[in-house]
Each structure stands twice: as C-alpha cells, then as structure tokens.
Design an enzyme around this catalytic site. Structure first.
Site, PDB file in Angstrom:
ATOM      1  CB  THR B  13      -0.898  -0.001   1.259  1.00 59.60           C
ATOM      2  OG1 THR B  13      -1.620  -1.231   1.274  1.00 59.60           O
ATOM      3  CG2 THR B  13      -1.863   1.147   1.229  1.00 59.60           C
ATOM      4  CB  ILE B 136       0.577  14.302  12.199  1.00 61.98           C
ATOM      5  CG1 ILE B 136      -0.912  13.961  12.146  1.00 61.98           C
ATOM      6  CG2 ILE B 136       0.865  15.365  13.238  1.00 61.98           C
ATOM      7  CD1 ILE B 136      -1.449  13.403  13.471  1.00 61.98           C
ATOM      8  N   GLY B 187     -12.009  -1.700   6.281  1.00 63.31           N
ATOM      9  CA  GLY B 187     -10.593  -1.672   5.909  1.00 63.31           C
ATOM     10  C   GLY B 187      -9.742  -0.853   6.857  1.00 63.31           C
ATOM     11  CG  ASP B 201       0.818   0.729  15.425  1.00 64.31           C
ATOM     12  OD1 ASP B 201       1.667   0.539  14.543  1.00 64.31           O
ATOM     13  OD2 ASP B 201       0.135   1.768  15.500  1.00 64.31           O
ATOM     14  CE  LYS B 205       1.882   4.277  14.444  1.00 63.46           C
ATOM     15  NZ  LYS B 205       0.443   4.077  14.218  1.00 63.46           N
TER      16      LYS B 205
END
Lengths: 435, 435
Positions: B13, B136, B187, B201, B205
C-alpha cells in the site's frame, strides 16, 4: 563545537524571550544541536527600562552600527516591529552579510519581496517561523512536511486577541466592547488594538501562509479583510443555536483558476476541530491532496512561544538547513507565477443573514422571494415569537450562493419599508470534519 | 537541475502511494524543490498482483540485489514492514551506501539503535517522518520546530484502528467486538488486528516520539503497554456521563528523576482538544516549556498520508537537510544518557474505578474505607438505583493516587464477598485545556 555569535535588534517582549533562551539554555541547546550560540549584542533605543532579565555586561547597546560592522556575527534576530524602521534595518543587515531571523509578519507580508530577493542574491537566509503563530510550527510544515502535497485550502484562527474576545463574548454573555476591555486588562489586547481587531494582523499571516502553501506570488492588497469590530453578540448566540461557532478565520482556497484569500468572521460547525479552539489559542486547519485533513494548534503569540520559534530558526539558519529550503520559495521573490485572485464578489459561500424587520404578515415571504430571485436557496430559518413592538430578528441560513447575488438581494431587501436596519451578513463554512 | 534516482523496496500500500507521487508529481516536485526524483526500481517478491498503478516498463523487479549494486541510486524507500526481513534489508542498504527512508515504526522502536549507529558511521541519513502518524509532521516538529524547548510531556492518539473502534462503540452504542468487526469491514483494521488493539503499535510510536522529545535512550521493553481489547462499552458510557472521553493514549512524561512511558486506555475531559479527535484521525498533544501547549492533528495511516511523509523525507534526505538534523539525534544511537524509567507501580494518576458489587447496605462505605486506608481520596461517585438482583456497578473517580496504592486497595476490595467481578480500573488525565 561550532560557536556562532548572535545579535538581537529590538529588546521588547520577543527580544527578551530570545535572549532568555540563549542565556539560560546555552548548554542544553549546544548538546541538542551541536551549536554554541553566543549572544553578543542586544540593541535597543531604550537601554534603561527593566526587562526582568540580566544581560551579561557590555551586551546591551544603542549602537546598531556595531552589529552591521561586526563580521563575527553571521545572524541577527530582528524584533523591531513595524514596516518602516524595521525595513531599513532589515535591508542594511542583509547588505552587511547577515542572515536575519524575524517575527515581523507585517513587513514580510507587505514588503517581503525585495527582502527575499536581496537575501537570495547574497546567498543569505531569512528565518520567519515566528511570523505566523509562534508556538505552532506551521511554516516548517508548509516548507518541508507537506512538500509532496498540493494544498487545496486552509482556514486559520491566527489572531489570539480576536479569538480571546470572541470566546469571552460567548462564555460570559458580554458585548464586544466589554470583552475587548477585558482582553486589554489581561494583556491579551494592546491599548491600540486596531490592527488586531480589524483583521489586518490576520491578513498579514494569511498572505505569508498562502504564498508558502500555494507557491504563487500576489500583492498583499488582494487579501480581502474584515475584522471582528462590527460583531454583534446576538449573532454569536443565534449561530450557536444553529450549531455553529463564530471565529475570525483567515481563509485560503486554491481554485483551479484563481486564489481566494480573505479574512472574515465566519460560522463553522461546532463539530469542526477549529470550533473548539478557544481563548488566545491559534490553529490552522488545512486540506492537502495526499496528507488529507490536518490541523496544527497552539499558542500564537507572547514572549515564550515566539521566542521558541525564533531560536528554532536560528539553529536552522546557522546549520544551513534554511538556505536549502529557501531556494524553493520562489513565491516570495516574485519569480513564481503571479496568482490570479478571485474578487470578493465572486466568492461562493453559504450565508448567515439576520434581518431586522417589523413583524408584519408576509415579511418572510417577501424576503425569501427576493432571495430566490437571486438564486439563493434557504437552508433554515429562525423566527421567534417575540411579542414586542419594533423590529424583530429573522435569521436565515442559505445554501451555497455567490457574494454578488447575496449583496444584490440584500440591497433590495434593506430598502423594504419594514426593514429597520442593514441586514447582518456572515459567511459560513459548512463542512465539519474536514474542509 | 539535480537528478536523483530513487528505489522503492516493498510494493504494498505505502510503496504504491510513494510510486504514485513520484510518477504523477515529478514535474511539480522538481519545481518546488529543485530536485528531479527518478523512480528507477520497485522491488517486491510479488510482481504479478495489480496495484492500480502503471509503472514504466522495466522498473518492477524481484531482484533486490540490483538495488544494492546500483551506484546511481543514493536513496531507497523501505516499505517491507516487520522486523526480520526488513532489518536485514535495511542494514544491507546502509552497508551499500544507501540513505534509507522508512515508515517502519516496529523496526525503529525495537531495533533502531544499530541502524542509526551504522548510518552515522557511514554518514548516511535515515528518514522516518512516516513512522509516526504519516499525515502529521510531528517528527519534523520535534527534530526542528521545538528544538529550543524542553518537552515536559506529551499524549497522543497514534493508532487509527483503536480510535475508530472506540469512536464507533460510543457513537453507535455497540460493544467492542462489533465495532472491531465494522472496522475490519471498512478496511480500517486488519484481519489480524492484535498489534493494533493490544497497544503494541502505539507503543512503537511512543518509543520513537519519546526518544526525540526527551533526547534520552531506553529499551523498548520499558514501555508499559495496554490495549483496548479489554474495554467494556459501559465504561465509555459512564465516562461520558462524568464528562470524559476514553481514548487509547500514548503518554510520555519527563519527570525530573525518570521518564514515564505508557500506552493505556485513558479518560480525558471532553474539553481537552484530544477528546474530539474521532474515527481514524490521530493527534499528538504536547506541553513544552517555551511553546506551551500544542497539538498536531491529522491522518495517521493509509496510502496517501504515509506516502506524503515519505516523499517529504526523500526531499530532505537528498537535499542534505536530514543529515544536519540527524547529528543531534543521539537518542537513537545510545550515545545519549540512558533514561531512568518510572515503573508502572510508581506512576501517579487519577483513577476511574468500576466496582461490581451486590447492592447491600454499607458496601460503598466499606469500599471508601479501604481506599482511604491506602491514601486514595474520592472525587465523585455514581451509584444508581438499579432495582435488580445480582451485582450493580459503583463508579468512583479518585484524586491523584499512586498505582501501587490503587492496586493494593483493589486487591482487598475484590476479595469482599459482595464483590462479584474484578474491579475495572482506568487512568484519568484530569487537565483540560493543556496537559
């Protein structure tokens, strides 16, 4: 470690903040960026007034010539303000081979072109992150972070004074004048607040943002500017009732054929992130083709946020990062394509209209007939049973219409014998989550 | 004009998005930044699957060795994902003298140190703006815009999947599993969503942000991580009733003695700007000593926002800007001071506690007695007349308390014979407008 001498010209609020960082954070900054920034000159006409900051002996001076002459100083912070003395000093600094860091939005917006041209010619940098919303790194984001994007549009709350006044009016149910007075007492508005409340300061910032965002050149006079000084408290109340907040917005839209740049008090849906930006806070919301909807929020003014932006620029200018970016900023040197501008009559918007009419049968019908004849269709109406003599307010929200048609319709309606005051007309940005 | 060859390794993607920008915006980018970026290789194991993008003939290949060997390619976009194959490829790219741009947060958070060391040794750049909230520009802001600031703390909504699920639960009154299923259908969540919903996840970050913000080194395992997978719908409802939103927050606090880093579902006041960040949007709110309170809001993931960040990095890496900043980012190479970490037992927070108890006289008294004995004072209580048999919920909000004391108190209370389930315990960040 590389040592760099820094001069500050203008020892006001912002100059004091910059000196404070350079003096108190010298070691930390050196550790973070590998540069030892030495404050060597602070120049001001007034070297007597106390600023609450002790400068090392021999730094404070009235002699600006010493800065021009001193070849050991490669970068100067200009915090003089205004567009005459500052312009003269700025040019002389560049001609003396100094890189310049500034917060002076008025100067860059109205007389920026020759400065950027001169800097380019001399291979010097101009840092101006502090010129728009000091505490918000929007200039860096537009110069670098969003470089891959076409910016489609942006809307910003870029003047803390106006936003504080509008927030106070709404929160405390007080009229404009009382809110402004309170802002002055709190130190959030100046004694001569005209440039803030009439929208000029927002227009300066809009011009700088638009050049960066859209990469095109235009004259500052092409920015349509209205302020909050005509705002009536009751319109804030009706707007809220309809689900909108009223904010002074700096709006930039990149239409295929022309740029639309305007500063106006505007209704935005309460669901839009900008609607909850209150008090002295600023925010810029933008729509980019790849990054999507983005908003940066923070403090726009004051000693500390502005000084934060200036010192970031100092580091970038000295380390050579600014010069790399500046080369692509043709929009400031007139080398970019000149933008076609959309005149205010040609803008399309939804409208908030408050009519002051005598409560006679058929009035609403006559109003909507005139609106319809000008192609303006009605989205919603508030008309309350007020049981009083004299004019009553009728509030109408419209679908998209052109300014020209709205003005023509109002010209007709305001001549009705039942119309007792000019219709209040505010623009509305309808879309909530994104622009 | 400088021409630069670019390779993409990983045609998923994100890789597709990057290729799309490089192919469709080549001229615009060249005009904006003075660099002509030529896409010369796109490497993937699968070169058959359709990606909805036509690559020029001869670019798509399975042969990664060609990239290592090709000396005309100075910079490679790594979008392989994961931490094993990607790690091997990343190192080989650096050893082959390639600068690398990546969105791989897992790799940088858990195995970043040797990569940054190797890059530094070879005078190469690593661009990683896309690794945290693609749309961002937070990495750039921390590396450059806020360089003059001590970052005191930050709180971020950095996982769009979790935020979408929490928003859906609240908006549509549906339980966790139904909301997750909807996110998968849209999705927004993967079929194997564990790394998102269990908080990992977000922790990746958080680790990257904390190293940049606080300039110190630490092991990834020191980040305390909880997810949203245990969230009960009724707690979102009680929180809302009390004036709070529940968000999965990545929290970093820079205490004088230690860093506090944790990912937890957390209550924040509805007045906090983070509370209205809904759906797949991300935002990072931070408190800096000079810039003050600041928030950056936008899309965190997806082809287009992530590609936007990667291309910005490509421009910065190639133009030499990244290398200038990288030199000060010791926090990634272990040269920085190792941070002392505050263990989860030692954190201080306000708490939301939901007890499930039988509705007998004196129960609330017994609970508050135990809390009091552990130094925990009560801010507010919700206990509703439910007129039903079986356990009833009693919700208590506390003032500041330490986690250790809360856990000890709950251990005692959960042993009460009237307690019919483990007490639900969520942390609360009380301050509204700023951190």
């Amino acid at each position: 470690m590389q040592e760099v001498n820094v001069a500050i010209v203008g020892f006001g609020t912002v100059g004091t903040g910059v000196a404070r960082i350079l003096l108190t954070k010298k070691k930390e900054l050196a550790e973070r960026c590998g540069l030892m920034l030495n404050l060597t000159h602070v120049v001001d006409i007034d070297i007597k007034r106390k600023r609450g900051l002790a400068l090392p002996r021999g730094i404070l001076t009235t002699d600006i010539e010493a800065v021009y002459r001193d070849e050991s100083v490669p970068v100067v912070v200009e915090t003089v303000g205004g567009t005459t003395t500052a312009d003269r000093i700025f040019k002389k600094l560049l001609r003396s081979g100094k890189n310049v860091v500034t917060a002076n939005k008025a100067l860059l917006a109205t007389k920026g072109e020759p400065l950027f041209r001169l800097a380019a010619k001399k291979n010097l940098s101009i840092g101006f992150e502090a010129s728009v919303c000091g505490g918000i790194p929007i200039i860096g984001a537009l110069k670098e972070g969003f470089i891959a994007n076409d910016i489609l549009s942006f809307m910003g709350i870029v003047n803390g004074t106006c936003n504080y006044v509008l927030t106070k009016m709404m929160d405390e149910n007080i009229p404009y004048k009382a809110a402004l007075k309170e802002a002055q007492q709190m130190g959030y508005a100046e004694k001569q607040p005209a440039l803030d409340v009439n929208g000029t300061d927002s227009a300066h910032k809009l011009a700088i943002l638009a050049r960066l965002a859209f990469g095109r050149y235009f004259d500052f006079s092409a920015v349509h500017t209205e302020g909050i000084d005509g705002i009536d408290f009751q319109d804030l109340v009706y707007a809220r009732e309809l689900g909108y907040a009223v904010k002074l917005l700096a709006i930039g839209k990149n239409h295929p054929s022309a740029l639309e740049l305007r500063v106006q008090p505007t209704l935005i849906p309460l669901s839009h992130p900008l609607a909850s930006v209150d008090g002295v806070f600023n925010a810029i919301s933008l729509e980019a083709d790849y990054a999507g909807h983005c908003m940066l929020y923070g403090k726009g003014a004051g000693e500390r946020p502005t000084a934060s932006a200036i010192v970031a620029d100092l580091v970038d200018v000295v380390s050579g990062r600014t010069l790399i970016s500046l080369k692509r900023m043709k929009a400031f040197t007139g080398e970019a394509r000149k933008a076609r501008m959309r005149g205010i009559d040609d803008i399309e918007s939804c409208y908030y209209l408050r009519f002051s009419v005598l409560d006679k049968p058929g009035v609403l019908g006559r109003i909507s007939t005139v609106l319809g004849r000008h192609g303006i269709s009605i989205l919603s109406v508030i008309q309350k049973e007020l049981r009083r003599k004299g004019p009553v307010p009728v509030v109408i929200m419209t679908h998209l219409a052109t300014e020209r048609n709205v003005r023509a319709a109002l010209k007709t309606i305001d001549k009705f014998r039942v119309a007792k005051a000019s219709t209040v007309c505010l623009r509305v940005e309808m879309r909530g989550e994104s622009l």
